[in-house]
Design a protein around this motif. Structure first.
Motif, PDB file in Angstrom:
ATOM      1  N   ARG A 230       0.868  -1.179   0.000  1.00  0.00           N
ATOM      2  CA  ARG A 230       0.000   0.000   0.000  1.00  0.00           C
ATOM      3  C   ARG A 230       0.903   1.227   0.000  1.00  0.00           C
ATOM      4  N   LEU A 231       0.619   2.150  -0.911  1.00  0.00           N
ATOM      5  CA  LEU A 231       1.431   3.350  -1.094  1.00  0.00           C
ATOM      6  C   LEU A 231       0.527   4.572  -1.064  1.00  0.00           C
ATOM      7  N   VAL A 232       1.109   5.720  -0.740  1.00  0.00           N
ATOM      8  CA  VAL A 232       0.419   6.992  -0.935  1.00  0.00           C
ATOM      9  C   VAL A 232       1.273   7.820  -1.892  1.00  0.00           C
ATOM     10  N   LEU A 233       0.701   8.086  -3.048  1.00  0.00           N
ATOM     11  CA  LEU A 233       1.383   8.854  -4.096  1.00  0.00           C
ATOM     12  C   LEU A 233       1.015  10.328  -3.942  1.00  0.00           C
ATOM     13  N   LEU A 234       2.043  11.179  -3.783  1.00  0.00           N
ATOM     14  CA  LEU A 234       1.828  12.622  -3.672  1.00  0.00           C
ATOM     15  C   LEU A 234       2.647  13.298  -4.752  1.00  0.00           C
ATOM     16  N   GLY A 235       2.093  14.296  -5.410  1.00  0.00           N
ATOM     17  CA  GLY A 235       2.872  14.973  -6.438  1.00  0.00           C
ATOM     18  C   GLY A 235       2.335  16.365  -6.701  1.00  0.00           C
ATOM     19  N   GLY A 236       3.181  17.142  -7.373  1.00  0.00           N
ATOM     20  CA  GLY A 236       2.767  18.484  -7.751  1.00  0.00           C
ATOM     21  C   GLY A 236       3.885  19.213  -8.463  1.00  0.00           C
ATOM     22  N   VAL A 237       3.538  20.331  -9.071  1.00  0.00           N
ATOM     23  CA  VAL A 237       4.547  21.196  -9.675  1.00  0.00           C
ATOM     24  C   VAL A 237       5.382  21.790  -8.540  1.00  0.00           C
ATOM     25  N   PRO A 238       6.714  21.714  -8.626  1.00  0.00           N
ATOM     26  CA  PRO A 238       7.548  22.236  -7.531  1.00  0.00           C
ATOM     27  C   PRO A 238       7.073  23.611  -7.067  1.00  0.00           C
ATOM     28  N   PHE A 239       6.932  23.757  -5.754  1.00  0.00           N
ATOM     29  CA  PHE A 239       6.337  24.949  -5.163  1.00  0.00           C
ATOM     30  C   PHE A 239       7.389  26.045  -5.164  1.00  0.00           C
ATOM     31  N   GLY A 240       7.154  27.100  -5.914  1.00  0.00           N
ATOM     32  CA  GLY A 240       8.203  28.094  -6.126  1.00  0.00           C
ATOM     33  C   GLY A 240       8.253  29.197  -5.090  1.00  0.00           C
ATOM     34  N   GLU A 241       7.742  28.942  -3.883  1.00  0.00           N
ATOM     35  CA  GLU A 241       7.746  29.996  -2.864  1.00  0.00           C
ATOM     36  C   GLU A 241       8.461  29.492  -1.626  1.00  0.00           C
ATOM     37  N   ARG A 242       9.127  30.426  -0.950  1.00  0.00           N
ATOM     38  CA  ARG A 242       9.801  30.076   0.298  1.00  0.00           C
ATOM     39  C   ARG A 242       8.828  30.285   1.458  1.00  0.00           C
ATOM     40  N   LEU A 243       8.827  29.330   2.384  1.00  0.00           N
ATOM     41  CA  LEU A 243       7.844  29.311   3.465  1.00  0.00           C
ATOM     42  C   LEU A 243       8.517  29.454   4.816  1.00  0.00           C
ATOM     43  N   VAL A 244       7.804  30.080   5.739  1.00  0.00           N
ATOM     44  CA  VAL A 244       8.167  29.976   7.144  1.00  0.00           C
ATOM     45  C   VAL A 244       7.121  29.075   7.791  1.00  0.00           C
ATOM     46  N   MET A 245       7.545  27.883   8.203  1.00  0.00           N
ATOM     47  CA  MET A 245       6.655  26.932   8.877  1.00  0.00           C
ATOM     48  C   MET A 245       7.073  26.872  10.342  1.00  0.00           C
ATOM     49  N   TRP A 246       6.154  27.198  11.216  1.00  0.00           N
ATOM     50  CA  TRP A 246       6.451  27.092  12.657  1.00  0.00           C
ATOM     51  C   TRP A 246       5.169  26.673  13.392  1.00  0.00           C
ATOM     52  N   TRP A 247       5.303  25.655  14.232  1.00  0.00           N
ATOM     53  CA  TRP A 247       4.173  25.064  14.945  1.00  0.00           C
ATOM     54  C   TRP A 247       3.071  24.739  13.942  1.00  0.00           C
TER      55      TRP A 247
END
Ligand code: MN
Length: 302
Positions: A230-247
Protein backbone atom coordinates in the motif's frame (compact mmCIF):
# COMPACT_ATOMS: atom_id res chain seq x y z
CA UNK A 1 14.87 8.45 -7.04
CA UNK A 2 15.87 9.36 -3.51
CA UNK A 3 14.81 7.72 -0.27
CA UNK A 4 13.59 10.02 2.53
CA UNK A 5 13.60 8.20 5.86
CA UNK A 6 11.08 9.19 8.55
CA UNK A 7 11.80 10.70 11.94
CA UNK A 8 9.65 9.88 14.95
CA UNK A 9 7.67 12.79 16.36
CA UNK A 10 5.42 12.57 19.45
CA UNK A 11 2.19 14.48 18.77
CA UNK A 12 1.86 15.53 22.39
CA UNK A 13 -0.53 14.69 25.18
CA UNK A 14 -0.11 12.48 28.22
CA UNK A 15 0.00 9.26 26.25
CA UNK A 16 1.53 10.73 23.14
CA UNK A 17 0.76 9.18 19.81
CA UNK A 18 3.96 9.04 17.79
CA UNK A 19 3.99 9.74 14.06
CA UNK A 20 6.58 9.04 11.38
CA UNK A 21 7.34 12.33 9.60
CA UNK A 22 8.96 12.29 6.16
CA UNK A 23 8.18 15.88 5.14
CA UNK A 24 9.53 18.45 5.75
CA UNK A 25 12.84 16.60 5.48
CA UNK A 26 16.37 17.96 5.88
CA UNK A 27 16.95 17.24 2.20
CA UNK A 28 13.53 18.19 0.89
CA UNK A 29 11.09 20.80 2.21
CA UNK A 30 8.14 20.37 -0.15
CA UNK A 31 6.89 18.07 -2.92
CA UNK A 32 4.67 20.25 -5.05
CA UNK A 33 2.69 22.14 -2.43
CA UNK A 34 2.73 19.08 -0.10
CA UNK A 35 4.72 20.34 2.86
CA UNK A 36 4.00 17.95 5.68
CA UNK A 37 3.62 14.15 5.71
CA UNK A 38 2.80 12.43 9.01
CA UNK A 39 2.28 8.67 8.87
CA UNK A 40 0.90 6.76 11.82
CA UNK A 41 -0.14 3.29 12.90
CA UNK A 42 -1.45 0.74 12.86
CA UNK A 43 -1.54 1.77 16.51
CA UNK A 44 -3.58 -0.19 19.05
CA UNK A 45 -5.57 2.52 20.79
CA UNK A 46 -5.39 0.79 24.18
CA UNK A 47 -1.63 1.42 24.16
CA UNK A 48 -1.36 4.83 22.50
CA UNK A 49 -4.56 6.51 23.60
CA UNK A 50 -5.31 7.21 19.95
CA UNK A 51 -5.60 10.66 18.49
CA UNK A 52 -6.66 13.29 21.00
CA UNK A 53 -5.68 16.64 19.57
CA UNK A 54 -7.42 19.58 21.28
CA UNK A 55 -8.30 22.80 19.42
CA UNK A 56 -5.28 24.39 17.76
CA UNK A 57 -4.92 26.96 14.97
CA UNK A 58 -3.70 26.85 11.39
CA UNK A 59 -2.89 29.52 8.82
CA UNK A 60 -1.77 29.44 5.19
CA UNK A 61 -2.33 25.74 4.58
CA UNK A 62 -4.78 22.91 3.99
CA UNK A 63 -4.91 19.74 6.09
CA UNK A 64 -5.75 16.43 4.43
CA UNK A 65 -6.71 13.42 6.56
CA UNK A 66 -6.59 10.02 4.87
CA UNK A 67 -7.09 6.94 7.03
CA UNK A 68 -6.53 3.23 6.31
CA UNK A 69 -8.14 2.13 9.56
CA UNK A 70 -9.99 3.72 12.47
CA UNK A 71 -12.26 6.75 12.73
CA UNK A 72 -11.53 10.36 13.70
CA UNK A 73 -13.97 13.12 14.57
CA UNK A 74 -13.02 16.53 13.22
CA UNK A 75 -14.54 19.73 14.62
CA UNK A 76 -13.59 23.21 13.58
CA UNK A 77 -14.32 26.88 14.10
CA UNK A 78 -16.42 27.21 10.94
CA UNK A 79 -18.91 24.85 12.58
CA UNK A 80 -17.94 21.54 10.96
CA UNK A 81 -18.34 18.28 12.83
CA UNK A 82 -17.36 15.34 10.64
CA UNK A 83 -16.28 11.74 11.11
CA UNK A 84 -13.67 10.42 8.71
CA UNK A 85 -12.77 6.79 8.10
CA UNK A 86 -11.06 4.65 5.46
CA UNK A 87 -12.02 5.58 1.91
CA UNK A 88 -13.06 9.12 2.85
CA UNK A 89 -11.10 12.35 2.86
CA UNK A 90 -11.33 15.34 5.18
CA UNK A 91 -9.84 18.50 3.72
CA UNK A 92 -9.67 21.72 5.73
CA UNK A 93 -8.58 24.95 4.10
CA UNK A 94 -7.21 27.18 6.85
CA UNK A 95 -6.61 30.19 4.65
CA UNK A 96 -6.32 33.31 6.83
CA UNK A 97 -7.02 31.28 9.99
CA UNK A 98 -9.07 28.46 11.53
CA UNK A 99 -8.92 26.18 14.56
CA UNK A 100 -9.86 22.51 14.86
CA UNK A 101 -9.76 19.42 17.04
CA UNK A 102 -9.24 15.80 16.00
CA UNK A 103 -10.21 12.93 18.27
CA UNK A 104 -10.34 9.23 17.42
CA UNK A 105 -13.74 7.74 18.27
CA UNK A 106 -14.69 5.19 20.93
CA UNK A 107 -15.36 2.66 18.17
CA UNK A 108 -11.75 2.86 16.99
CA UNK A 109 -9.50 0.03 18.16
CA UNK A 110 -6.65 0.68 15.75
CA UNK A 111 -5.64 3.92 14.06
CA UNK A 112 -3.68 3.93 10.82
CA UNK A 113 -3.28 6.58 8.15
CA UNK A 114 -1.67 9.80 7.08
CA UNK A 115 -2.11 13.46 7.88
CA UNK A 116 -0.88 15.79 5.19
CA UNK A 117 -0.49 19.53 4.79
CA UNK A 118 -0.67 21.50 1.58
CA UNK A 119 0.90 24.98 1.49
CA UNK A 120 -1.38 27.62 -0.02
CA UNK A 121 0.21 29.79 -2.72
CA UNK A 122 0.69 33.42 -1.67
CA UNK A 123 -2.20 34.66 -3.82
CA UNK A 124 -4.66 32.28 -2.08
CA UNK A 125 -3.33 31.99 1.45
CA UNK A 126 -5.66 34.61 2.92
CA UNK A 127 -8.91 32.99 1.70
CA UNK A 128 -11.70 32.52 4.23
CA UNK A 129 -11.48 29.09 5.90
CA UNK A 130 -13.70 26.20 4.80
CA UNK A 131 -14.01 22.46 5.26
CA UNK A 132 -14.99 19.62 2.97
CA UNK A 133 -15.55 15.86 3.26
CA UNK A 134 -15.73 13.52 0.28
CA UNK A 135 -15.72 9.90 -0.79
CA UNK A 136 -13.17 10.23 -3.60
CA UNK A 137 -13.23 8.26 -6.85
CA UNK A 138 -11.40 5.01 -7.54
CA UNK A 139 -9.42 3.94 -10.56
CA UNK A 140 -7.37 0.94 -11.61
CA UNK A 141 -4.50 0.20 -13.95
CA UNK A 142 -2.91 -3.21 -14.51
CA UNK A 143 -2.68 -4.80 -11.03
CA UNK A 144 -3.08 -1.53 -9.09
CA UNK A 145 -6.21 -0.20 -7.37
CA UNK A 146 -6.16 3.52 -6.68
CA UNK A 147 -8.24 6.06 -4.81
CA UNK A 148 -7.59 9.59 -6.00
CA UNK A 149 -8.25 11.96 -3.06
CA UNK A 150 -6.59 15.07 -4.51
CA UNK A 151 -6.21 16.17 -8.13
CA UNK A 152 -6.47 14.02 -11.25
CA UNK A 153 -4.97 10.66 -12.17
CA UNK A 154 -5.93 7.94 -14.67
CA UNK A 155 -8.79 10.05 -15.94
CA UNK A 156 -10.55 10.43 -12.60
CA UNK A 157 -10.71 13.71 -10.71
CA UNK A 158 -11.00 14.14 -6.96
CA UNK A 159 -13.68 16.57 -5.76
CA UNK A 160 -11.35 18.21 -3.23
CA UNK A 161 -10.44 21.88 -3.65
CA UNK A 162 -6.78 22.69 -4.20
CA UNK A 163 -4.99 25.90 -5.19
CA UNK A 164 -1.99 24.58 -7.12
CA UNK A 165 -1.34 21.64 -9.51
CA UNK A 166 -1.35 18.66 -7.16
CA UNK A 167 -2.20 14.97 -6.88
CA UNK A 168 -2.75 12.60 -3.95
CA UNK A 169 -3.76 8.95 -4.26
CA UNK A 170 -3.70 5.67 -2.37
CA UNK A 171 -2.25 2.83 -4.45
CA UNK A 172 -2.73 -0.84 -3.58
CA UNK A 173 -0.97 -3.76 -5.28
CA UNK A 174 -1.27 -7.48 -4.47
CA UNK A 175 1.83 -9.62 -3.94
CA UNK A 176 3.50 -10.07 -7.30
CA UNK A 177 1.51 -7.21 -8.78
CA UNK A 178 2.89 -4.50 -11.03
CA UNK A 179 1.66 -1.34 -12.67
CA UNK A 180 3.09 1.56 -14.62
CA UNK A 181 1.38 4.81 -13.67
CA UNK A 182 1.25 7.57 -16.27
CA UNK A 183 2.27 10.77 -14.48
CA UNK A 184 2.78 14.46 -15.18
CA UNK A 185 6.25 15.34 -16.44
CA UNK A 186 6.04 18.75 -14.78
CA UNK A 187 5.34 17.20 -11.36
CA UNK A 188 7.75 15.98 -8.73
CA UNK A 189 6.52 12.98 -6.74
CA UNK A 190 6.82 11.40 -3.34
CA UNK A 191 5.63 7.83 -2.86
CA UNK A 192 5.13 6.89 0.77
CA UNK A 193 5.33 3.16 1.48
CA UNK A 194 2.76 2.19 4.09
CA UNK A 195 3.09 -1.59 3.70
CA UNK A 196 5.21 -3.95 1.64
CA UNK A 197 8.66 -3.67 0.08
CA UNK A 198 8.08 -2.54 -3.49
CA UNK A 199 10.39 -1.49 -6.31
CA UNK A 200 9.43 2.05 -7.37
CA UNK A 201 11.05 3.29 -10.56
CA UNK A 202 13.81 0.73 -10.00
CA UNK A 203 14.35 1.90 -6.41
CA UNK A 204 13.81 -0.60 -3.59
CA UNK A 205 11.86 0.82 -0.67
CA UNK A 206 10.45 -0.45 2.59
CA UNK A 207 7.57 0.55 4.83
CA UNK A 208 7.61 4.12 6.20
CA UNK A 209 10.03 5.46 3.58
CA UNK A 210 9.12 8.21 1.14
CA UNK A 211 10.56 7.71 -2.34
CA UNK A 212 11.23 11.06 -4.05
CA UNK A 213 11.21 11.44 -7.82
CA UNK A 214 12.23 14.64 -9.59
CA UNK A 215 10.14 16.10 -12.41
CA UNK A 216 10.77 14.92 -15.95
CA UNK A 217 9.49 11.38 -16.38
CA UNK A 218 6.13 10.43 -17.88
CA UNK A 219 5.56 7.26 -15.88
CA UNK A 220 6.39 5.55 -12.61
CA UNK A 221 6.73 1.75 -12.61
CA UNK A 222 5.81 -0.05 -9.40
CA UNK A 223 6.42 -3.73 -8.60
CA UNK A 224 5.06 -5.12 -5.37
CA UNK A 225 7.48 -8.05 -5.09
CA UNK A 226 6.66 -10.83 -2.65
CA UNK A 227 4.27 -8.90 -0.41
CA UNK A 228 1.13 -6.87 -1.04
CA UNK A 229 1.85 -3.17 -0.84
CA UNK A 230 0.00 0.00 0.00
CA UNK A 231 1.43 3.35 -1.09
CA UNK A 232 0.42 6.99 -0.94
CA UNK A 233 1.38 8.85 -4.10
CA UNK A 234 1.83 12.62 -3.67
CA UNK A 235 2.87 14.97 -6.44
CA UNK A 236 2.77 18.48 -7.75
CA UNK A 237 4.55 21.20 -9.68
CA UNK A 238 7.55 22.24 -7.53
CA UNK A 239 6.34 24.95 -5.16
CA UNK A 240 8.20 28.09 -6.13
CA UNK A 241 7.75 30.00 -2.86
CA UNK A 242 9.80 30.08 0.30
CA UNK A 243 7.84 29.31 3.46
CA UNK A 244 8.17 29.98 7.14
CA UNK A 245 6.65 26.93 8.88
CA UNK A 246 6.45 27.09 12.66
CA UNK A 247 4.17 25.06 14.94
CA UNK A 248 0.81 25.01 13.16
CA UNK A 249 1.34 28.15 11.12
CA UNK A 250 2.65 28.76 7.62
CA UNK A 251 3.63 32.32 6.78
CA UNK A 252 6.22 34.17 4.77
CA UNK A 253 8.16 35.99 7.51
CA UNK A 254 9.16 35.73 11.15
CA UNK A 255 7.05 38.76 12.02
CA UNK A 256 3.96 37.24 10.45
CA UNK A 257 4.38 34.08 12.53
CA UNK A 258 4.78 36.21 15.68
CA UNK A 259 1.47 37.92 14.86
CA UNK A 260 -0.34 34.61 14.15
CA UNK A 261 0.89 33.28 17.49
CA UNK A 262 0.00 36.41 19.48
CA UNK A 263 -3.49 36.49 18.03
CA UNK A 264 -4.08 32.83 18.94
CA UNK A 265 -2.82 33.38 22.48
CA UNK A 266 -4.85 36.57 23.00
CA UNK A 267 -8.12 35.65 21.26
CA UNK A 268 -8.43 31.97 22.12
CA UNK A 269 -6.03 30.78 24.82
CA UNK A 270 -6.71 33.87 26.96
CA UNK A 271 -10.32 34.00 25.72
CA UNK A 272 -10.12 37.63 24.56
CA UNK A 273 -12.06 37.36 21.28
CA UNK A 274 -14.15 34.26 20.54
CA UNK A 275 -15.18 35.92 17.24
CA UNK A 276 -11.59 36.49 16.12
CA UNK A 277 -10.06 34.84 13.05
CA UNK A 278 -9.50 31.51 14.84
CA UNK A 279 -13.06 31.35 16.19
CA UNK A 280 -14.19 28.68 18.62
CA UNK A 281 -14.34 24.88 18.40
CA UNK A 282 -17.29 23.10 20.04
CA UNK A 283 -16.71 20.01 22.15
CA UNK A 284 -15.39 21.37 25.42
CA UNK A 285 -11.67 20.64 24.95
CA UNK A 286 -9.35 23.41 26.16
CA UNK A 287 -7.37 25.03 23.32
CA UNK A 288 -3.68 24.19 23.03
CA UNK A 289 -1.40 27.10 24.00
CA UNK A 290 1.29 27.92 21.45
CA UNK A 291 4.87 27.11 22.44
CA UNK A 292 7.28 29.98 23.06
CA UNK A 293 8.91 31.38 19.94
CA UNK A 294 12.56 30.36 19.51
CA UNK A 295 15.26 32.92 20.29
CA UNK A 296 16.35 32.96 16.67
CA UNK A 297 14.68 34.67 13.74
CA UNK A 298 12.74 32.20 11.62
CA UNK A 299 13.97 32.24 8.04
CA UNK A 300 11.97 31.40 4.92
CA UNK A 301 13.01 27.99 3.54
CA UNK A 302 12.51 25.94 0.43
MN1 MN B 1 -4.29 20.45 12.88
Amino acid sequence: MTILNPRLVPLGGLRAMTVRRTLPHAGKRTIGAWCFVDHFGPDPIVETGGMNVAPHPHTGLQTVTWLFEGEVEHRDSVGSQQLVTAGQVNLMTAGRGISHSEVSTEATTSLHGVQLWVALPDEHRHVLPFFEHHVPPRASIEDAQLTVFVGELLGVTAPTTVFSPLVGAEVILPAGGRATLPVEESFEYGILVDAGAPMIGGQEAVADQLVYREPGAAEIAIEAGGQPCRLVLLGGVPFGERLVMWWNFIGRSHQEIVEFREQWQADVVAGGDPDGIYGTVAGGLAPVPAPEMPNVTLRPRG
